[in-house]
Design a protein around this motif. Structure first.
Motif, short mmCIF file in Angstrom:
data_model
loop_
_atom_site.label_atom_id
_atom_site.label_comp_id
_atom_site.label_asym_id
_atom_site.label_seq_id
_atom_site.Cartn_x
_atom_site.Cartn_y
_atom_site.Cartn_z
N GLN A 1 0.79 -1.23 0.07
CA GLN A 1 -0.02 -0.12 0.11
C GLN A 1 0.91 1.33 0.02
N SER B 1 -3.46 -4.64 -9.13
CA SER B 1 -3.50 -3.32 -8.60
C SER B 1 -2.35 -2.47 -8.80
N SER C 1 -2.28 1.41 -10.44
CA SER C 1 -1.86 2.50 -10.01
C SER C 1 -0.77 3.54 -10.62
N GLY D 1 -5.58 -1.94 -2.83
CA GLY D 1 -7.05 -0.91 -3.48
C GLY D 1 -7.69 -1.30 -4.44
N TRP E 1 -11.51 -1.19 -4.12
CA TRP E 1 -12.02 0.08 -4.31
C TRP E 1 -11.79 0.64 -5.73
N ARG E 2 -11.02 0.29 -6.33
CA ARG E 2 -10.53 1.03 -7.79
C ARG E 2 -11.55 0.48 -8.67
N GLU F 1 -15.17 1.69 -7.99
CA GLU F 1 -15.36 3.06 -8.33
C GLU F 1 -15.23 3.32 -9.78
N GLU G 1 -8.85 11.51 -5.99
CA GLU G 1 -9.20 10.06 -5.36
C GLU G 1 -8.83 9.60 -3.87
N SER G 2 -7.69 10.62 -3.56
CA SER G 2 -6.89 10.32 -2.60
C SER G 2 -7.75 10.19 -1.01
N LEU H 1 -9.76 6.94 -1.22
CA LEU H 1 -8.69 5.71 -0.98
C LEU H 1 -8.18 5.59 0.56
N LEU I 1 -8.02 2.21 2.54
CA LEU I 1 -6.87 1.22 2.95
C LEU I 1 -7.00 0.79 4.14
#
Length: 254
Positions: free
Chosen positions: A91, A118, A122, A148, A151-152, A155, A222-223, A226, A230
């Motif tokens: 992560q 993942s 990124s 992540g 989530w990704r 989303e 997105e931060s 995310l 995490l």
């Protein structure tokens, strides 16, 4: 190359201001150990210090990444989250990758599986060979998605498509991944790295400050979500690893 104590887990190549980082465990299809993330972090930092204008991330021997190395195990260190130590380390390094001030491009040949998927997502752009595929077989391995990815995918694709990919663990062909927006450039097999470098050189023509600020805008969008996701992922990964270890112990003594 052999996966020995002396072999570099990540190789670095530099051409015309572009740094290419190659995952280097071809016999294990470039599966990621804890130490792989440590080396990747160091090389990402070195690329910034050396004023590289772009970073291409790829796998050696025509295969991007088979995910986390199940044989080495995710545990690392002490404390309540130690069972998922590699997940936490991954992560942090993927956050470092997203925060680089220069463009980052994943060049996917063969496949990007699990944590390897993942890692590819990124990057800012994903160049993919037309015969490659993506997969997230976490549930079949009695663990939860990490890096992540849950989530990704949710989303970008919505709940139901993400659930199908994550719960069923089937292969997503590169052509379909490009159609739904998970791949930016589809290329002939064997040309992903060259195409990624060409795109990097194209992007280097832009003003570096404008590139960095644009990346900051994208990352800020997105931060927050995310960052809140995490820690939950890490907690779920820890529980999953503890359950797996307990099941192995029951089997050993049955």
């Amino acid at each position: 190359m052999d996966d020995t104590a002396d072999a570099a887990l990540i190789l670095r190549e530099d051409h015309d201001g572009v740094t290419t980082l190659l995952l280097n465990r071809p016999r294990q299809r470039n599966a990621l150990r804890y130490e792989s993330w440590t080396e990747l972090s160091a090389l990402l930092g070195a690329a910034v210090e050396d004023r590289s204008r772009a970073v291409v991330l790829a796998g050696s021997n025509g295969f991007f990444c088979a995910g986390g190395d199940l044989k080495t195990g995710p545990a690392h260190g002490d404390g309540p989250l130690a069972p998922a130590g590699r997940v936490e380390h991954a992560q942090r390094v993927m956050a470092q990758l997203r925060a680089l001030p220069v463009p980052t491009i994943a060049a996917v040949e063969g496949a990007a599986v699990g944590l390897g998927w993942s890692l590819a997502l990124s990057c800012d752009l994903v160049v993919c060979a037309s015969d490659a595929f993506f997969a997230a077989p976490f549930v079949a391995r009695a663990v939860v998605p990490d890096g992540g990815l849950a989530w990704r995918l949710t989303e970008q694709l919505g709940r139901h498509r993400a659930a199908s990919l994550l719960l069923r663990g089937g292969r997503l062909p590169a052509v379909e991944a490009e159609r739904i927006g998970l791949v930016t450039d589809l290329v002939e097999p064997g040309t992903a790295i060259d195409r990624a470098r060409d795109i990097a050189i194209e992007l280097m023509k832009a003003d570096p400050g404008a590139v960095e600020m644009t990346k900051r805008l994208i990352n800020s969008a997105e931060s927050a979500q995310l960052a809140s996701f995490l820690p939950l992922e890490l907690a779920m990964a820890t529980v999953a690893q503890q359950r797996s270890a307990a099941a192995d112990a029951r089997t050993a003594f049955s």
